[in-house]
Write a protein that holds these residues in place. Structure first.
Motif, PDB file in Angstrom:
ATOM      1  N   ARG A 258     -49.218  33.211 -53.028  1.00 55.58           N
ATOM      2  CA  ARG A 258     -50.303  32.293 -52.661  1.00 55.58           C
ATOM      3  C   ARG A 258     -49.960  30.817 -52.856  1.00 55.58           C
ATOM      4  NH1 ARG A 258     -50.987  34.358 -57.538  1.00 55.58           N
ATOM      5  NH2 ARG A 258     -51.834  33.107 -59.273  1.00 55.58           N
ATOM      6  N   ARG A 259     -49.168  30.482 -53.857  1.00 58.03           N
ATOM      7  CA  ARG A 259     -48.858  29.081 -54.129  1.00 58.03           C
ATOM      8  C   ARG A 259     -48.058  28.421 -53.015  1.00 58.03           C
ATOM      9  NH1 ARG A 259     -49.957  27.316 -59.194  1.00 58.03           N
ATOM     10  NH2 ARG A 259     -50.688  28.903 -60.684  1.00 58.03           N
ATOM     11  N   ASP A 260     -47.462  29.222 -52.150  1.00 51.10           N
ATOM     12  CA  ASP A 260     -46.649  28.683 -51.052  1.00 51.10           C
ATOM     13  C   ASP A 260     -47.437  28.512 -49.762  1.00 51.10           C
ATOM     14  OD1 ASP A 260     -44.375  28.729 -52.682  1.00 51.10           O
ATOM     15  OD2 ASP A 260     -43.904  30.805 -52.134  1.00 51.10           O
ATOM     16  N   TRP A 261     -48.745  28.816 -49.792  1.00 49.37           N
ATOM     17  CA  TRP A 261     -49.494  28.863 -48.540  1.00 49.37           C
ATOM     18  C   TRP A 261     -50.854  28.177 -48.640  1.00 49.37           C
ATOM     19  CZ3 TRP A 261     -46.932  30.828 -44.386  1.00 49.37           C
ATOM     20  CH2 TRP A 261     -45.806  31.617 -44.654  1.00 49.37           C
ATOM     21  N   TYR A 275     -58.446  26.938 -47.785  1.00 50.45           N
ATOM     22  CA  TYR A 275     -58.172  27.192 -49.197  1.00 50.45           C
ATOM     23  C   TYR A 275     -56.697  26.959 -49.495  1.00 50.45           C
ATOM     24  CZ  TYR A 275     -62.758  29.387 -49.221  1.00 50.45           C
ATOM     25  OH  TYR A 275     -64.104  29.622 -49.100  1.00 50.45           O
ATOM     26  N   VAL A 276     -56.430  26.099 -50.467  1.00 52.04           N
ATOM     27  CA  VAL A 276     -55.064  25.903 -50.933  1.00 52.04           C
ATOM     28  C   VAL A 276     -54.722  27.067 -51.854  1.00 52.04           C
ATOM     29  CG1 VAL A 276     -53.515  24.374 -52.197  1.00 52.04           C
ATOM     30  CG2 VAL A 276     -55.301  23.410 -50.724  1.00 52.04           C
ATOM     31  N   GLY A 277     -53.624  27.751 -51.564  1.00 52.31           N
ATOM     32  CA  GLY A 277     -53.308  29.004 -52.245  1.00 52.31           C
ATOM     33  C   GLY A 277     -53.223  28.901 -53.747  1.00 52.31           C
ATOM     34  N   LYS A 278     -52.693  27.797 -54.263  1.00 54.15           N
ATOM     35  CA  LYS A 278     -52.514  27.695 -55.717  1.00 54.15           C
ATOM     36  C   LYS A 278     -53.844  27.659 -56.460  1.00 54.15           C
ATOM     37  CE  LYS A 278     -52.212  22.620 -55.831  1.00 54.15           C
ATOM     38  NZ  LYS A 278     -51.377  21.476 -56.219  1.00 54.15           N
ATOM     39  N   SER A 279     -54.940  27.387 -55.717  1.00 54.22           N
ATOM     40  CA  SER A 279     -56.250  27.274 -56.364  1.00 54.22           C
ATOM     41  C   SER A 279     -57.197  28.413 -56.029  1.00 54.22           C
ATOM     42  CB  SER A 279     -56.909  25.944 -55.945  1.00 54.22           C
ATOM     43  OG  SER A 279     -56.099  24.846 -56.287  1.00 54.22           O
ATOM     44  N   ILE A 280     -56.742  29.391 -55.243  1.00 54.38           N
ATOM     45  CA  ILE A 280     -57.648  30.445 -54.808  1.00 54.38           C
ATOM     46  C   ILE A 280     -57.577  31.640 -55.760  1.00 54.38           C
ATOM     47  CG2 ILE A 280     -56.037  31.678 -53.282  1.00 54.38           C
ATOM     48  CD1 ILE A 280     -58.374  31.938 -51.277  1.00 54.38           C
ATOM     49  N   SER A 281     -58.727  32.231 -56.045  1.00 52.50           N
ATOM     50  CA  SER A 281     -58.766  33.429 -56.885  1.00 52.50           C
ATOM     51  C   SER A 281     -58.471  34.658 -56.033  1.00 52.50           C
ATOM     52  CB  SER A 281     -60.144  33.573 -57.533  1.00 52.50           C
ATOM     53  OG  SER A 281     -61.129  33.838 -56.540  1.00 52.50           O
ATOM     54  N   ARG A 297     -47.645  27.407 -44.201  1.00 52.16           N
ATOM     55  CA  ARG A 297     -46.757  27.058 -45.307  1.00 52.16           C
ATOM     56  C   ARG A 297     -47.226  25.747 -45.955  1.00 52.16           C
ATOM     57  NH1 ARG A 297     -43.058  30.121 -47.968  1.00 52.16           N
ATOM     58  NH2 ARG A 297     -42.379  30.955 -45.932  1.00 52.16           N
ATOM     59  N   TYR A 298     -47.370  25.750 -47.263  1.00 51.39           N
ATOM     60  CA  TYR A 298     -47.904  24.607 -47.999  1.00 51.39           C
ATOM     61  C   TYR A 298     -46.929  23.435 -47.979  1.00 51.39           C
ATOM     62  CZ  TYR A 298     -49.795  22.002 -52.015  1.00 51.39           C
ATOM     63  OH  TYR A 298     -50.314  21.039 -52.844  1.00 51.39           O
ATOM     64  N   ALA A 299     -47.414  22.298 -47.495  1.00 52.51           N
ATOM     65  CA  ALA A 299     -46.669  21.037 -47.545  1.00 52.51           C
ATOM     66  C   ALA A 299     -47.522  20.076 -48.360  1.00 52.51           C
ATOM     67  CB  ALA A 299     -46.421  20.492 -46.145  1.00 52.51           C
ATOM     68  N   PRO A 300     -47.178  19.808 -49.612  1.00 55.43           N
ATOM     69  CA  PRO A 300     -48.046  19.009 -50.481  1.00 55.43           C
ATOM     70  C   PRO A 300     -48.354  17.639 -49.888  1.00 55.43           C
ATOM     71  CG  PRO A 300     -46.239  19.992 -51.730  1.00 55.43           C
ATOM     72  CD  PRO A 300     -45.930  20.218 -50.284  1.00 55.43           C
ATOM     73  N   GLY A 334     -59.025  15.467 -54.248  1.00 55.16           N
ATOM     74  CA  GLY A 334     -59.467  16.843 -54.081  1.00 55.16           C
ATOM     75  C   GLY A 334     -58.378  17.699 -53.475  1.00 55.16           C
ATOM     76  N   GLN A 335     -58.698  18.956 -53.207  1.00 56.85           N
ATOM     77  CA  GLN A 335     -57.722  19.905 -52.696  1.00 56.85           C
ATOM     78  C   GLN A 335     -57.439  19.709 -51.210  1.00 56.85           C
ATOM     79  OE1 GLN A 335     -55.838  22.281 -54.347  1.00 56.85           O
ATOM     80  NE2 GLN A 335     -56.594  21.221 -56.158  1.00 56.85           N
ATOM     81  N   VAL A 336     -58.493  19.401 -50.446  1.00 58.84           N
ATOM     82  CA  VAL A 336     -58.345  19.249 -48.998  1.00 58.84           C
ATOM     83  C   VAL A 336     -58.933  17.908 -48.579  1.00 58.84           C
ATOM     84  CG1 VAL A 336     -58.342  21.720 -48.526  1.00 58.84           C
ATOM     85  CG2 VAL A 336     -60.520  20.490 -48.575  1.00 58.84           C
TER      86      VAL A 336
END
Length: 367
Positions: A258-261, A275-281, A297-300, A334-336
């Protein structure tokens, strides 16, 4: 030209966000190449797309494209923000950028002859709560000299009667469609759909253009060949963020990675449902309808310091098809991306050592 500035909406910030000359050239070249691919895959992309935006995350390896939109918001804020970094010709630049925007609107919506334009409506839902209402009113002022009249209207005020789309007794000839019902399928928009199907209005951006350009599922196709441009000297690339249907993996697999997506709804807009993967339950991830979601794919987001506080940003490039005509950074916390938080807004982009955004655009065009 001050009457064309938004009177309300996201703030226009003074502090510029830096972007290297190399990164800007990569984006300009890559956007041209992507547009060629889009039109080759579906010629309907060229059927009244109106104003596009290419949303980009600058990263150490080069810019990453994460979204393309057909009803891009914030263009007048971007034009206004450009003044803050212009140390050579601010008034000339403002006139040039607005003239370029008006040229685009004439081609896709107004037509070249004001005497034959008729009544134009800028249409959205629930106008009173729209954060970009001020921009819509300013765009109406920009277009008004080139039409019989331009009105900013709530979609709920329109009806189809006597073979015409009407606001009260007035027949509407052209519609700038700002609603996020991109394909005009919701029952409350039946009057607009009937007028469009009957050929009674010119409407932009068209649903066909949205499907070809801004449907998020296009990213699945495009990311099979992700590199759009490369700088041979630095090795930097402009690439499309890898995007896959969420249904291609199990819940367990997605949760482990999840942290990569980032998880995005197919039909979402304005970061809603993202939803940013690193923050999703795990429980929230399990609730997402996999058939209606994509994983990207997560691009910070890059970060800038403002008065000792970290602020995230991305860069929105406004474009006429494959040609960039403006740019601004969207600065937020924030996240988004969200521009309603105090202190957030559109910031100017300083491109290398150029004296202004227009100068950078002209330099790219000359290459």
């Amino acid at each position: 030209m001050n009457d064309t500035l938004p009177s309300s909406g996201p703030a226009v910030l003074a502090d510029p966000v830096p972007l290297s000359d190399a990164a800007f050239r990569l984006v300009a070249e890559g956007v041209r190449r992507l547009w060629a691919r889009i039109v080759a895959a579906d010629p309907a992309a060229d059927s009244g797309p109106l104003l596009l935006s290419y949303d980009v995350h600058p990263t150490p390896g080069g810019p990453v494209l994460i979204e393309v939109n057909t009803n891009a918001g914030g263009v007048l804020s971007a034009i206004s923000a450009a003044r803050a970094v212009n140390n050579c010709c601010p008034d000339c630049e403002q006139d040039r950028l607005r003239a370029r925007l008006l040229e685009l609107f004439k081609r896709d919506l107004l037509g070249p002859d004001p005497d034959h334009c008729g009544i134009v409506a800028i249409v959205d839902d629930h106008l009173a709560s729209q954060p970009l209402l001020g921009e819509m009113q300013a765009l109406a002022a920009l277009m008004r000299p080139h039409a019989d009249d331009v009105r900013v209207l709530d979609a709920g005020e329109l009806r189809y009667e006597g073979g015409r789309l009407r606001h009260g007794a007035t027949a509407i000839d052209r519609v700038y469609w700002r609603s996020t019902d991109f394909t005009i399928e919701d029952p409350e928009h039946a009057a607009v759909r009937r007028a469009l199907d009957a050929g009674a209005i010119t409407l932009a951006p068209s649903p066909d253009a949205w499907r070809a350009i801004a449907d998020k599922r296009r990213f699945v196709e495009w990311s099979h060949a992700p590199e759009l441009s490369r700088d041979a000297g630095s090795g930097l690339t402009f690439r499309i963020a890898q995007t896959v249907p969420m249904a291609t993996q199990t819940l367990d697999a997605w949760y482990a990675e999840r942290r990569d997506w980032v998880f995005k709804p197919v039909s979402g807009h304005a970061s809603k449902g993202v939803y940013v993967g690193k923050s999703i339950s795990r429980s929230r991830l399990a609730e997402l309808p996999a058939g209606d979601y994509l994983a990207q794919r997560y691009a910070p987001h890059p970060v800038i310091d403002r008065n000792g506080q970290p602020w995230k940003y991305d860069v929105r490039f406004f474009a006429d098809r494959g040609e960039i005509i403006g740019a601004a950074a969207r600065v937020f916390q924030g996240q988004v991306v969200g521009l309603r938080t105090p202190g957030s807004g559109f910031a100017p982009v300083r491109i290398g050592d150029t004296c202004c955004l227009t100068g950078a655009l002209l330099d790219v065009a000359a290459r």
